[in-house]
Design an enzyme around this catalytic site. Structure first.
Site, PDB file in Angstrom:
ATOM      1  N   GLY A  15      37.103  31.112  49.022  1.00  9.18           N
ATOM      2  CA  GLY A  15      37.208  31.102  47.562  1.00  9.18           C
ATOM      3  C   GLY A  15      38.404  30.293  47.087  1.00  9.18           C
ATOM      4  O   GLY A  15      38.938  30.529  46.006  1.00  9.18           O
ATOM      5  N   GLY A  16      38.801  29.320  47.894  1.00 11.69           N
ATOM      6  CA  GLY A  16      39.994  28.532  47.545  1.00 11.69           C
ATOM      7  C   GLY A  16      39.721  27.378  46.611  1.00 11.69           C
ATOM      8  O   GLY A  16      40.626  26.601  46.296  1.00 11.69           O
ATOM      9  N   SER A  17      38.479  27.253  46.148  1.00 11.99           N
ATOM     10  CA  SER A  17      38.147  26.109  45.294  1.00 11.99           C
ATOM     11  C   SER A  17      38.420  26.379  43.825  1.00 11.99           C
ATOM     12  O   SER A  17      38.259  25.496  42.982  1.00 11.99           O
ATOM     13  CB  SER A  17      36.666  25.735  45.485  1.00 11.99           C
ATOM     14  OG  SER A  17      35.848  26.823  45.098  1.00 11.99           O
ATOM     15  N   TYR A 152      31.527  46.401  41.592  1.00 10.43           N
ATOM     16  CA  TYR A 152      32.704  45.580  41.903  1.00 10.43           C
ATOM     17  C   TYR A 152      33.836  46.466  42.422  1.00 10.43           C
ATOM     18  O   TYR A 152      34.468  46.174  43.441  1.00 10.43           O
ATOM     19  CB  TYR A 152      33.135  44.827  40.646  1.00 10.43           C
ATOM     20  CG  TYR A 152      34.348  43.948  40.812  1.00 10.43           C
ATOM     21  CD1 TYR A 152      34.238  42.666  41.354  1.00 10.43           C
ATOM     22  CD2 TYR A 152      35.611  44.382  40.414  1.00 10.43           C
ATOM     23  CE1 TYR A 152      35.356  41.848  41.488  1.00 10.43           C
ATOM     24  CE2 TYR A 152      36.725  43.586  40.549  1.00 10.43           C
ATOM     25  CZ  TYR A 152      36.600  42.321  41.084  1.00 10.43           C
ATOM     26  OH  TYR A 152      37.712  41.515  41.216  1.00 10.43           O
ATOM     27  N   ALA A 154      33.674  49.386  43.778  1.00 14.45           N
ATOM     28  CA  ALA A 154      33.345  49.930  45.104  1.00 14.45           C
ATOM     29  C   ALA A 154      33.650  48.908  46.193  1.00 14.45           C
ATOM     30  O   ALA A 154      34.187  49.250  47.255  1.00 14.45           O
ATOM     31  CB  ALA A 154      31.874  50.343  45.147  1.00 14.45           C
TER      32      ALA A 154
HETATM   33  N1  LIG Z   1      40.760  37.025  37.937  1.00 14.06           N
HETATM   34  C1  LIG Z   1      41.097  38.289  37.998  1.00 14.06           C
HETATM   35  O1  LIG Z   1      41.512  38.904  36.989  1.00 14.06           O
HETATM   36  C2  LIG Z   1      41.011  39.048  39.287  1.00 14.06           C
HETATM   37  C3  LIG Z   1      41.556  40.340  39.321  1.00 14.06           C
HETATM   38  C4  LIG Z   1      41.500  41.072  40.498  1.00 14.06           C
HETATM   39  C5  LIG Z   1      40.928  40.510  41.631  1.00 14.06           C
HETATM   40  N2  LIG Z   1      40.390  39.263  41.565  1.00 14.06           N
HETATM   41  C6  LIG Z   1      39.786  38.741  42.783  1.00 14.06           C
HETATM   42  O2  LIG Z   1      40.403  37.513  43.105  1.00 14.06           O
HETATM   43  C7  LIG Z   1      39.479  36.697  43.819  1.00 14.06           C
HETATM   44  C8  LIG Z   1      39.414  35.322  43.174  1.00 14.06           C
HETATM   45  O3  LIG Z   1      38.944  35.480  41.848  1.00 14.06           O
HETATM   46  P1  LIG Z   1      39.169  34.368  40.718  1.00 14.06           P
HETATM   47  O4  LIG Z   1      39.544  35.084  39.498  1.00 14.06           O
HETATM   48  O5  LIG Z   1      40.034  33.285  41.258  1.00 14.06           O
HETATM   49  O6  LIG Z   1      37.663  33.876  40.540  1.00 14.06           O
HETATM   50  P2  LIG Z   1      36.999  32.430  40.475  1.00 14.06           P
HETATM   51  O7  LIG Z   1      37.906  31.465  39.804  1.00 14.06           O
HETATM   52  O8  LIG Z   1      35.647  32.645  39.949  1.00 14.06           O
HETATM   53  O9  LIG Z   1      36.914  31.998  42.030  1.00 14.06           O
HETATM   54  C9  LIG Z   1      36.008  32.612  42.895  1.00 14.06           C
HETATM   55  C10 LIG Z   1      35.956  31.801  44.174  1.00 14.06           C
HETATM   56  O10 LIG Z   1      35.103  32.475  45.111  1.00 14.06           O
HETATM   57  C11 LIG Z   1      34.188  31.524  45.663  1.00 14.06           C
HETATM   58  N3  LIG Z   1      32.981  32.229  46.077  1.00 14.06           N
HETATM   59  C12 LIG Z   1      32.149  33.005  45.314  1.00 14.06           C
HETATM   60  N4  LIG Z   1      31.155  33.486  46.079  1.00 14.06           N
HETATM   61  C13 LIG Z   1      31.373  33.034  47.350  1.00 14.06           C
HETATM   62  C14 LIG Z   1      30.691  33.200  48.592  1.00 14.06           C
HETATM   63  N5  LIG Z   1      29.571  33.943  48.703  1.00 14.06           N
HETATM   64  N6  LIG Z   1      31.197  32.580  49.686  1.00 14.06           N
HETATM   65  C15 LIG Z   1      32.303  31.824  49.593  1.00 14.06           C
HETATM   66  N7  LIG Z   1      32.992  31.630  48.458  1.00 14.06           N
HETATM   67  C16 LIG Z   1      32.521  32.223  47.346  1.00 14.06           C
HETATM   68  C17 LIG Z   1      33.980  30.507  44.539  1.00 14.06           C
HETATM   69  O11 LIG Z   1      33.556  29.234  45.015  1.00 14.06           O
HETATM   70  P3  LIG Z   1      31.984  28.827  45.106  1.00 14.06           P
HETATM   71  O12 LIG Z   1      31.365  29.176  43.783  1.00 14.06           O
HETATM   72  O13 LIG Z   1      32.015  27.390  45.430  1.00 14.06           O
HETATM   73  O14 LIG Z   1      31.429  29.612  46.243  1.00 14.06           O
HETATM   74  C18 LIG Z   1      35.410  30.397  44.011  1.00 14.06           C
HETATM   75  O15 LIG Z   1      36.160  29.519  44.826  1.00 14.06           O
HETATM   76  C19 LIG Z   1      38.155  37.444  43.820  1.00 14.06           C
HETATM   77  O16 LIG Z   1      37.996  38.148  45.023  1.00 14.06           O
HETATM   78  C20 LIG Z   1      38.313  38.430  42.664  1.00 14.06           C
HETATM   79  O17 LIG Z   1      37.515  39.561  42.822  1.00 14.06           O
HETATM   80  C21 LIG Z   1      40.424  38.523  40.427  1.00 14.06           C
END
Ligand SMILES: NC(=O)c1ccc[n+]([C@@H]2O[C@H](COP(=O)([O-])OP(=O)(O)OC[C@H]3O[C@@H](n4cnc5c(N)ncnc54)[C@H](OP(=O)(O)O)[C@@H]3O)[C@@H](O)[C@H]2O)c1
Length: 239
Positions: A15-17, A152, A154
């Site tokens: 998810g580094g993109s 989510y 869970a």
């Molecule tokens: N933003 C918040 O407030 C928040 C709060 C708590 C926790 N988090 C957690 O932080 C993490 C990152 O979230 P974010 O806010 O940065 O979200 P984001 O900007 O939507 O990034 C999500 C990343 O996950 C990748 N991804 C999604 N499904 C995937 C799969 N099946 N296999 C591999 N890669 C996958 C996406 O790339 P592709 O679409 O190319 O696969 C993207 O790089 C997540 O685990 C999220 O639950 C976020």
């Protein structure tokens, strides 16, 4: 072990993109790591600019974290991983009775099964080298109830259990396992939320930035005594 350096280390960030994972990738590269970014869309769209200055230290790889075969293929191609960040994640927030079964499966597969596979497949290699660090990105919602987030939450609570258990299981072999619990962070995942209403409940009165979460990841990667260290980064919302 003490204080470690990321210079020359190989970090795999799922998810580094985008969002938090992208900020972690940038921070790790700034600290001298070689970073492999793995997500479903291998060709970066908005990710070209993970860093303007160290792009030779970044490789992009295609990986759906819920698919073991894709993990085998990826790990066959990259050398030993020093730091794994399980950051891939998705949401599908609705009342549970309104969720489609396919959507439930997708969230579980990505957020929980994907993290378990990462810990298993990368962890196995780390155990054989008796060295490594795994950082699982959980969520404040693992411990704080919000209506419409049951699936989510869970998965993120599962990631906490995974971390607690593996810190014990792997710790004796020199592999540290830690987690970050971000609160509301400004990324594409949260862009549709009612920000004004939510920040009223956050003591610091703002969303966190991906860079602030990346700072926590850098701390966990570099502090050799951090094992089963659960870093809450939510601006005081949990209090
Ligand atoms: N933003 C918040 O407030 C928040 C709060 C708590 C926790 N988090 C957690 O932080 C993490 C990152 O979230 P974010 O806010 O940065 O979200 P984001 O900007 O939507 O990034 C999500 C990343 O996950 C990748 N991804 C999604 N499904 C995937 C799969 N099946 N296999 C591999 N890669 C996958 C996406 O790339 P592709 O679409 O190319 O696969 C993207 O790089 C997540 O685990 C999220 O639950 C976020």
């Amino acid at each position: 072990m003490g204080l470690l350096s990321l210079a020359g280390k190989i970090a795999l960030i799922t998810g580094g993109s985008s969002g938090i994972g992208k900020a972690i990738a940038k921070r790790f590269v700034e600290e001298g790591a070689q970073v492999v970014i793995a997500s479903r869309n291998a060709a970066p769209t908005t990710a070209e600019t993970v860093t303007d200055h160290h792009s030779t230290n970044i490789t992009y790889a295609k990986l759906d974290v819920g698919r073991p075969k894709e993990w085998y293929m990826l790990l066959g191609k990259i050398p030993d991983v020093d730091v794994l960040v399980n950051c891939a994640g998705i949401t599908n927030n609705k009342l549970l009775i309104r969720q489609q079964n396919e959507d439930i499966e997708q969230v579980v597969s990505t957020n929980l099964t994907g993290a378990i596979y990462g810990c298993k497949f990368v962890g196995k290699k780390m155990l054989s080298r008796r060295n490594g660090c795994i950082i699982n990105v959980s969520s404040l919602l693992a411990t704080r109830a919000v209506v419409g987030t049951a699936v989510y939450a869970a998965t993120k609570a599962g990631v906490l259990g995974l971390t607690n258990s593996l810190a014990l299981e792997y710790g004796g072999y020199g592999v540290r396992v830690n987690a970050i619990l971000p609160g509301y962070i400004a990324t594409s995942m949260t862009e549709d939320l009612d920000k004004e209403k939510l920040i009223e409940s956050i003591p610091l009165k703002r969303f966190g930035t991906p860079e602030e979460v990346a700072d926590a990841a850098a701390f966990l990667a570099k502090n050799g005594y951090a094992n089963d260290c659960i870093l809450n980064l939510a601006g005081g919302l949990s209090g």
